[in-house]
Design a protein around this motif. Structure first.
Motif, short mmCIF file in Angstrom:
data_model
loop_
_atom_site.label_atom_id
_atom_site.label_comp_id
_atom_site.label_asym_id
_atom_site.label_seq_id
_atom_site.Cartn_x
_atom_site.Cartn_y
_atom_site.Cartn_z
N ARG A 148 7.00 2.99 -2.33
CA ARG A 148 8.21 3.69 -2.73
C ARG A 148 8.73 4.53 -1.57
NH1 ARG A 148 7.07 7.56 -7.44
NH2 ARG A 148 7.03 5.58 -8.60
N SER A 149 7.82 5.18 -0.85
CA SER A 149 8.17 5.97 0.32
C SER A 149 7.05 5.83 1.34
CB SER A 149 8.40 7.44 -0.04
OG SER A 149 7.19 8.03 -0.52
N ASP A 151 5.22 7.42 4.80
CA ASP A 151 5.04 8.53 5.73
C ASP A 151 4.89 8.03 7.17
OD1 ASP A 151 5.08 10.44 3.65
OD2 ASP A 151 2.94 10.08 3.27
N ARG A 232 9.08 8.08 7.65
CA ARG A 232 9.22 9.34 8.39
C ARG A 232 8.80 9.16 9.86
NH1 ARG A 232 9.67 14.08 5.48
NH2 ARG A 232 8.76 15.19 7.25
N GLY A 262 1.70 5.85 2.68
CA GLY A 262 2.75 6.48 1.90
C GLY A 262 2.46 6.40 0.42
#
Length: 336
Positions: A148-149, A151, A232, A262
Motif C-alpha cells: 500500500r505504501s 518506505d 519515500r 513498507g
C-alpha cells in the motif's frame, strides 16, 4: 503499423546488445523486415544473414542522415550505440517514427529533451537509459504491487566481469556510466539528492550470501520507481563481481535483487526481497527490454502505435506483461 508493413526496423549497432535485440525481435516476429547497419558492412552482413529477412547497410551515427540511402524509410529506430550528435534522432523526426535514446544515463538526457521541446510533433521519443532496456524497473513495479505504501525500495545488480567476453560490454558500460561520473541520483525521505560515489559505504548481498562492495547507479530507474510507487526512498547499486553461479564455477549469469520495505495492503509492515537471475547475461537482458519497448511503440503488442510525444518505459509497458516476457526469455524470478 502492422506486421504487413514493408518498412523495416532499423538497427544501428551489432555488438552484444544490438545483436541480441535483433535475435529477440526476430524470435517474436519472424516476418518483420530488418535493416542491420553499422560502420563495418561485413559485420552487419553476418548478423543480417543470421537473423534472416534482413538487409545489411553501412551507417555512421556521427554522419548526418547516418550515411544511409536517401529516401530509405523505416518503421522504428533504436540505435544500439550513443547518439551523441543526435543525427539518429533527426532521422526519426524526419520520418516520424519511434526512436529511443538507448543506453543513456540521467545526465545524458538533456539534449534529447530540449530538442523534443523544440519539435514535439517530430517523433515518439523514448528515454531508455534504464536498467535492462527498461524491463527491470517495470518488473519491479509488478513485484511491488502487494504494498500500500513503500518506505524504501532498493534495486541491486551484480555484473559478472566475464559477462560477454572478458567484461567488454558490461564492464565498459558500468565504468563509463558510474566510475566516469562521480555522482549518482537517489531519493531519500522524499528528497532528490545527488550522492558522490565513495561518500557512503554501499554493499550488495549476493544470492549465496556474500557481501560485495558496490557503487551507485547513474540511471533514471530511481525516477521511474519513485514516481510510480511513491516510495519515500529509492536506491540503486551495482557490483562488478562474480555472481553466485559464476562463483560456483557453473558459468556466467546476471543477478539482480529487489528489496521492498513498507506497509502491505493487509496493513502489515513487511520487508520483501526478490531475486532475478539470467544465465544469458546483462547484454541479453538489456536487448530484450529494448525489444519489449520496440514492439509496444510500433503497435505490435499492447495497443496501437504510439504517437509523437515523450515517453518513459513505465508509460508504455504493462508490468505484468514484462514479468511474463522476462520469464519466457529465461529470467528466473523468486521471492526469498
Amino acid at each position: 503499423m502492422s506486421l504487413s508493413s514493408k518498412e523495416p526496423v532499423l538497427f544501428v549497432g551489432y555488438g552484444p546488445v544490438g545483436s541480441e535485440a535483433a535475435r529477440s525481435l526476430r524470435r517474436l516476429y519472424p516476418d518483420l523486415p530488418f535493416v542491420i547497419a553499422g560502420r563495418r558492412l561485413e559485420k552487419a552482413q553476418e548478423l543480417a544473414a543470421e537473423v534472416g529477412h534482413a538487409e545489411a547497410m553501412t551507417a555512421d551515427i556521427m554522419t548526418p542522415g547516418l550515411g544511409l540511402p536517401k529516401g530509405k524509410r523505416f518503421s522504428c529506430f533504436i540505435p544500439m550505440i550513443k547518439d551523441r550528435a543526435l543525427y539518429g534522432m533527426t532521422l526519426a523526426e524526419e520520418q516520424h517514427i519511434p526512436y529511443a535514446a538507448f543506453s543513456e544515463y540521467v545526465y545524458d538526457f538533456a539534449p534529447f529533451i530540449a530538442r523534443h521541446i523544440h519539435n514535439p510533433k517530430g517523433a515518439p521519443l523514448l528515454l531508455l537509459g534504464h536498467l535492462h532496456g527498461g524491463s527491470m524497473p517495470v518488473a519491479a513495479l509488478e513485484l511491488a504491487r502487494g504494498f500500500r505504501s513503500i518506505d524504501r525500495l532498493t534495486v541491486s545488480a551484480i555484473f559478472d566481469p566475464v559477462d560477454f567476453g572478458g567484461g567488454g560490454s558490461a564492464s565498459s558500460n558500468m565504468v563509463t556510466g558510474n566510475f566516469g561520473v562521480p555522482s549518482y541520483l537517489v531519493r531519500r525521505d522524499r528528497k532528490w539528492e545527488w550522492r558522490r560515489n565513495g561518500s557512503e559505504a554501499l554493499n550488495i548481498t549476493s544470492s549465496d550470501g556474500r557481501t560485495l562492495p558496490a557503487h551507485g547507479f547513474a540511471l533514471p530507474d530511481v525516477i521511474t520507481l519513485a514516481n510510480e510507487t511513491g516510495a519515500r526512498s529509492v536506491d540503486m547499486a551495482f557490483a562488478l563481481d562474480k555472481t553466485a553461479r559464476s562463483f560456483r564455477g557453473e558459468g556466467i549469469s546476471h543477478e539482480i535483487s529487489v528489496e521492498i520495505e513498507g506497509e502491505r495492503h493487509d496493513g502489515v509492515h513487511a520487508r520483501e526481497r526478490y531475486e532475478l537471475e539470467d544465465e544469458a547475461g546483462y547484454a541479453a537482458m538489456s536487448a530484450r527490454g529494448a525489444v519489449l519497448c520496440m514492439e509496444r511503440m510500433m503497435g505490435l503488442a499492447g495497443g496501437p502505435p504510439v504517437g509523437p510525444g515523450l515517453y518513459n518505459p513505465e508509460t508504455l509497458l504493462d508490468p505484468a506483461h514484462v514479468v511474463k516476457r522476462m520469464q519466457q526469455f529465461g529470467t528466473k524470478i523468486r521471492k526469498l
